[in-house]
Scaffold this motif. Structure first.
Motif, PDB file in Angstrom:
ATOM      1  N   LEU A   1     -53.670  72.827  -6.601  1.00 51.90           N
ATOM      2  CA  LEU A   1     -52.621  73.638  -7.215  1.00 51.90           C
ATOM      3  C   LEU A   1     -52.166  72.998  -8.534  1.00 51.90           C
ATOM      4  CD1 LEU A   1     -51.081  76.226  -6.523  1.00 51.90           C
ATOM      5  CD2 LEU A   1     -49.265  74.789  -5.568  1.00 51.90           C
ATOM      6  N   LEU A   2     -52.081  71.688  -8.517  1.00 49.78           N
ATOM      7  CA  LEU A   2     -51.715  70.953  -9.731  1.00 49.78           C
ATOM      8  C   LEU A   2     -52.713  71.253 -10.851  1.00 49.78           C
ATOM      9  CD1 LEU A   2     -49.974  68.655 -11.080  1.00 49.78           C
ATOM     10  CD2 LEU A   2     -51.635  67.047 -10.165  1.00 49.78           C
ATOM     11  N   GLU A   3     -53.983  71.220 -10.508  1.00 49.43           N
ATOM     12  CA  GLU A   3     -55.019  71.529 -11.506  1.00 49.43           C
ATOM     13  C   GLU A   3     -54.884  72.948 -12.021  1.00 49.43           C
ATOM     14  OE1 GLU A   3     -59.026  70.688 -10.150  1.00 49.43           O
ATOM     15  OE2 GLU A   3     -58.280  68.774  -9.384  1.00 49.43           O
ATOM     16  N   GLN A   4     -54.653  73.842 -11.064  1.00 51.52           N
ATOM     17  CA  GLN A   4     -54.535  75.248 -11.437  1.00 51.52           C
ATOM     18  C   GLN A   4     -53.415  75.449 -12.461  1.00 51.52           C
ATOM     19  OE1 GLN A   4     -54.341  77.683  -7.877  1.00 51.52           O
ATOM     20  NE2 GLN A   4     -53.113  79.161  -9.025  1.00 51.52           N
ATOM     21  N   HIS A   5     -52.306  74.791 -12.255  1.00 50.84           N
ATOM     22  CA  HIS A   5     -51.158  74.996 -13.142  1.00 50.84           C
ATOM     23  C   HIS A   5     -51.194  74.135 -14.389  1.00 50.84           C
ATOM     24  CE1 HIS A   5     -48.722  76.517  -9.449  1.00 50.84           C
ATOM     25  NE2 HIS A   5     -49.286  77.517 -10.093  1.00 50.84           N
ATOM     26  N   HIS A   6     -51.854  72.990 -14.311  1.00 49.64           N
ATOM     27  CA  HIS A   6     -51.669  72.033 -15.411  1.00 49.64           C
ATOM     28  C   HIS A   6     -52.933  71.346 -15.934  1.00 49.64           C
ATOM     29  CE1 HIS A   6     -47.320  72.208 -15.824  1.00 49.64           C
ATOM     30  NE2 HIS A   6     -47.225  72.251 -14.503  1.00 49.64           N
ATOM     31  N   TRP A   7     -54.069  71.569 -15.326  1.00 49.89           N
ATOM     32  CA  TRP A   7     -55.255  70.906 -15.879  1.00 49.89           C
ATOM     33  C   TRP A   7     -55.824  71.773 -16.994  1.00 49.89           C
ATOM     34  CZ3 TRP A   7     -57.245  66.304 -16.263  1.00 49.89           C
ATOM     35  CH2 TRP A   7     -58.545  66.154 -16.780  1.00 49.89           C
ATOM     36  N   ALA A   8     -55.804  71.218 -18.209  1.00 50.51           N
ATOM     37  CA  ALA A   8     -56.300  71.963 -19.361  1.00 50.51           C
ATOM     38  C   ALA A   8     -57.741  71.543 -19.580  1.00 50.51           C
ATOM     39  CB  ALA A   8     -55.454  71.647 -20.589  1.00 50.51           C
ATOM     40  N   LYS A   9     -58.647  72.375 -19.122  1.00 51.75           N
ATOM     41  CA  LYS A   9     -60.058  72.019 -19.151  1.00 51.75           C
ATOM     42  C   LYS A   9     -60.528  71.734 -20.575  1.00 51.75           C
ATOM     43  CE  LYS A   9     -64.074  73.426 -16.578  1.00 51.75           C
ATOM     44  NZ  LYS A   9     -64.837  74.584 -16.120  1.00 51.75           N
ATOM     45  N   ALA A  10     -60.137  72.612 -21.474  1.00 56.78           N
ATOM     46  CA  ALA A  10     -60.599  72.475 -22.856  1.00 56.78           C
ATOM     47  C   ALA A  10     -60.076  71.187 -23.499  1.00 56.78           C
ATOM     48  CB  ALA A  10     -60.168  73.684 -23.679  1.00 56.78           C
ATOM     49  N   LEU A  11     -58.918  70.752 -23.043  1.00 59.43           N
ATOM     50  CA  LEU A  11     -58.341  69.528 -23.610  1.00 59.43           C
ATOM     51  C   LEU A  11     -58.744  68.328 -22.776  1.00 59.43           C
ATOM     52  CD1 LEU A  11     -54.715  70.956 -24.007  1.00 59.43           C
ATOM     53  CD2 LEU A  11     -56.382  70.667 -25.861  1.00 59.43           C
ATOM     54  N   SER A  12     -59.279  68.605 -21.630  1.00 61.94           N
ATOM     55  CA  SER A  12     -59.654  67.633 -20.620  1.00 61.94           C
ATOM     56  C   SER A  12     -58.530  66.628 -20.335  1.00 61.94           C
ATOM     57  CB  SER A  12     -61.010  67.029 -21.001  1.00 61.94           C
ATOM     58  OG  SER A  12     -61.019  65.691 -21.090  1.00 61.94           O
ATOM     59  N   THR A  13     -57.378  67.221 -20.111  1.00 61.86           N
ATOM     60  CA  THR A  13     -56.253  66.420 -19.622  1.00 61.86           C
ATOM     61  C   THR A  13     -55.250  67.334 -18.922  1.00 61.86           C
ATOM     62  OG1 THR A  13     -54.606  64.760 -20.192  1.00 61.86           O
ATOM     63  CG2 THR A  13     -54.812  66.609 -21.694  1.00 61.86           C
TER      64      THR A  13
END
Ligand code: 6A9
Length: 775
Positions: free
Chosen positions: A566-578
């Motif tokens: 869920l954390l990734e879903q809301h806050h992992w910015a794939k394009a920024l890789s952070t």
């Protein structure tokens, strides 16, 4: 309906106290209930001062004057801690928070040592004594030929003082009576040599005046100084000096609620002066706490302190040098010795009331970030402060926490910055005084509770009485700082102006100008707040279980907020890789000087303004260009699972010198961020945009320590970063202290140099926990 409207206009719930029973019993701070803590150095904003833990406490204090030959009078009067005094250093070197303290002050060619010892007895908080030793400071140029020390006692609207003056102008003692202290005597001993022989030759001045309040004491003394006095030791040259003389007072009609008595001693260096406070209710006093008796008590307190410090922090055992240990003792002692007792009311603006409204009056017993610049309580700072102090005295931390929670309103809100009483008010520009009842601040008290629970230091009755308020506080964040989608959060109350700032600030987050979405909007989700709420939920669940209260909702929330997917879903910015915030954002912004506006006829040319230009419209997306402390939060608060691949990414960002790593600690914002070290307006320099802050670095070190012990692919990496980061931070803060005499608010990421306000023995003193590896 009209009455309802009026109630809201007057602040409504925002200024209504929380309905739960208070944690602190009425009179809980009184001499009868807590005699040991009654008197203390609870006036952190003065170089030396004591008061009782009472709403209208009488106070004692010290001022000094260096001779001002050559300089135009009046000479600078030292009293309240001011950075503009440019002292070479000052602070408590030893302080046990209860019975004794030892401070050193370096001012030009002068070294002052101030010591106090308390002695229990009687019914009113017992006796105490001060010793002030003044020496020439060898390394700092020519020592002053003599010095004036001004000891004072003042009341605050209650009680009387009766001075006893002998030999013209020498105040030998005073007797006094107040409601809480009953009768007492204060005796001023004549100056002696450092070894106690004497008395030394001295000139004396004396003032008895009425002041409008404690916040005016410096003004009264300055206004009463006359340069007409002469210091003429036998066989020495005659010299003029400024002495307290007469005080005209403000125009009639103003209330003058403080009675002030000043005893000024003008004397050559080196010398020693003592003053003894004796409570009328001590009937079995064996010997007076002065001279040799005081010397011995001081020595035994120092020895006891050193032993207890070693038991608590184990720095000798770990092989730290004597100098490093002294540094740690100073950092710790100045935080503990810098605790204040404040009484008064905040001024609160609720979203519903037109004007700020007075909050209920109350006490606050708290540590402060900085004795000079911020000598008052700050909510999220205090959670960090108590992480350190609870390792020394957990009961004290519980009491501090109780004070803060008793300041809660009916909505479950606690004001972020506590400016209580006239003395505190004088340090704050008007525009910063009002507190907004919609403004949050990181709930670091959950860190403290987590630690206290782990220490086994909170008893069930305490926790039980805290619980209703804790629930309200937790609910307040959930209710008012909710994000746009379930299980996301948003700092409300960001600056709304998108034209004046390079990036509108988020003061409530505690990270002020740390870059967030370029255009504040309700769609925002803030990563740091979400992580704080994960911690909060987890601690709430623990507390509920501990008390046998329903814990299901808290556990549910804790589980979801710790869920890495869920954390990734809301806050992992794939394009920024952070990990990142999410919001209405564009990176294409800059501050530019506005084209000159045409002057109106007959008017002067309007000054050009620095305005923000937006080159590419914002859109909803993850906030790029902002890698830094916020990105690290899932690691900092230990939400990431040890086997999360993102842990590896964050560790790499941390260790990269192009991003967060420096030889002095982690910088707040990546060197590659477009906002790195950027001004926010023409006059607003970068704050959380590159500098090294010790509170977040403490969380980082603590988290690395944790991940270095968890089975997983990054264990080794975390463990070695732990060693490196800890060494860098401790090494630099120590070295800066050696060089500058202070701990600082932040450290420069390029040079390691201390910057911002000083002394800052607020959270910067957490280096002590890093040294001692207490997490
Ligand atoms: C300004 C001017 C004499 C800013 O340490 C306290 C806070 C932190 O909580 C916060 O995270 N400091 C940090 O960003 C200092 C805030 C001071 C605000 C008041 C008044 C005083 O002038």
């Amino acid at each position: 309906a009209a009455a309802w409207g009026l109630w809201r206009a007057r602040g409504g719930l925002a200024v209504t106290p929380h309905p739960a029973a208070r944690l602190l019993p009425a009179n809980g701070s009184s001499a009868a209930a807590a005699p040991g803590l009654f008197w203390g150095s609870y006036r952190p904003h003065v170089y030396l001062g004591m008061k009782t833990r009472s709403p209208r406490a009488p106070v004692t204090g010290l001022m000094w004057l260096l001779p001002s030959e050559g300089e135009a009078p009046p000479p600078p009067l030292r009293h309240t801690c001011e950075q503009s005094d440019r002292l070479a250093g000052y602070g408590w070197l030893r302080h046990d928070g209860l019975t004794f303290g030892l401070q050193e002050i370096r001012d030009r060619g002068l070294r002052l040592r101030t010591e106090f010892v308390k002695r229990p007895g009687g019914l009113h908080g017992g006796d105490w004594s001060w010793r002030v030793t003044a020496r020439p400071e060898r390394s700092a140029g020519p020592p002053p030929a003599f010095i004036s020390l001004l000891f004072y006692v003042a009341t605050d609207g209650q009680g009387i003082l009766r001075p006893l003056v002998v030999e013209k102008n020498r105040l030998a003692s005073l007797t006094g009576t107040t409601e809480e202290l009953g009768d007492f005597t204060i005796t001023f001993l004549q100056p002696t040599s450092e070894a106690g022989t004497g008395p030394l030759y001295a000139s004396y001045n004396y003032l008895h005046a009425r002041a409008e309040g404690l916040h005016r004491l410096s003004d009264v003394v300055k206004a009463s100084l006359s340069p007409r006095f002469v210091y003429a030791p036998p066989g020495g040259p005659k010299r003029r000096y400024a002495g307290v003389d007469t005080y005209q007072g403000p125009p009639d009609g103003r209330e003058r609620q403080s009675q002030l008595v000043v005893h000024q001693v003008t004397v050559a260096l080196p010398c020693r002066l003592e003053m003894a406070f004796e409570s009328g209710s001590v009937s079995d006093r064996a010997e007076r706490l002065v001279g040799e008796v005081l010397t011995q008590e001081l020595a035994s307190h120092v020895a006891a302190f050193d032993q207890r410090f070693e038991e608590a922090f184990g720095l000798a055992r770990k092989g730290f040098s004597a100098q490093e240990q002294d540094f740690a003792k100073a950092a710790f002692s100045n935080m503990l010795g810098g605790m204040g007792y404040f009484y008064g009311r905040s001024l609160v603006q609720s979203p519903h009331s037109e004007l700020p409204q007075p909050y209920p009056e109350g006490p606050l017993f708290t540590a402060v970030p900085s004795r000079s610049f911020f000598p008052r309580g700050f909510l999220w700072d205090e959670g960090f402060h108590q992480l350190l102090l609870s390792r020394w005295d957990p009961a004290l931390s519980c009491e501090v926490l109780a004070h803060w929670f008793d300041l809660m309103n009916a909505e479950g809100w606690i004001p972020r910055e506590q400016i209580l009483g006239e003395e505190a008010r004088t340090k704050v520009p008007a525009e910063f005084v009002v507190q907004h009842s919609s403004a949050g601040n990181p709930p670091t008290f959950f860190l403290l509770l987590q630690q206290l629970l782990a220490q086994g230091a909170v008893d069930a009755p305490y926790l039980r009485s805290l619980f209703p308020r804790l629930q309200s506080w937790y609910d307040w964040y959930n209710r008012t700082q909710a994000g746009p989608v379930p299980y996301t959060f948003r700092w409300h109350g960001r600056d709304q102006d998108t034209q004046m700032f390079l990036n509108p600030k988020t003061l409530t987050s505690g990270l002020d100008d740390y870059p967030r979405a370029s255009h504040p909007s309700p769609e925002e989700r803030h990563l740091d707040l979400r992580c704080w709420m994960a911690l909060a939920s987890d601690v709430m669940a623990q507390v509920a279980v501990h008390l046998g209260e329903p814990a299901g909702d808290y556990q549910h929330m804790a589980k979801l907020l710790a869920d890495n997917q869920l954390l990734e879903q809301h806050h992992w910015a794939k394009a920024l890789s952070t990990f990142a915030d999410y919001g209405n954002h564009t990176q294409a912004v800059a501050l530019e000087w506005e084209k000159p506006r045409p002057p109106s006829p007959g008017q002067p040319l309007p000054p050009p303004r620095l305005l923000r230009v937006v080159r590419k419209p914002p859109r909803l997306q993850f906030v790029g260009g902002a890698l830094g402390y916020v990105s690290l939060f899932p690691l900092l608060l230990q939400l990431l699972r040890p086997d999360s691949p993102h842990l590896g990414t964050l560790l790499a960002d941390m260790r990269s010198e192009k991003q967060l790593w420096t030889p002095f600690g982690l910088r707040s914002l990546s060197r590659s961020s477009p906002l790195y070290l950027k001004y926010n307006t023409e006059h607003d320099p970068p704050y959380w945009r590159g500098a090294i802050w010790i509170n977040i670095n403490y969380l980082a070190v603590r988290a690395l320590h944790h991940y270095g012990r968890q089975e997983g692919p990054f264990r080794q990496e975390a463990a070695s970063l732990y060693q490196e980061l800890r060494a860098n931070l401790v090494g630099n803060v120590f070295q800066q202290y050696q060089e500058s005499g202070y701990l600082w608010e932040q450290y420069h990421d390029g040079t390691g140099k201390g910057q911002g306000s000083h002394p800052f023995t607020g959270w910067s003193a957490l280096v002590v926990l890093m040294m001692s590896e207490k997490y």
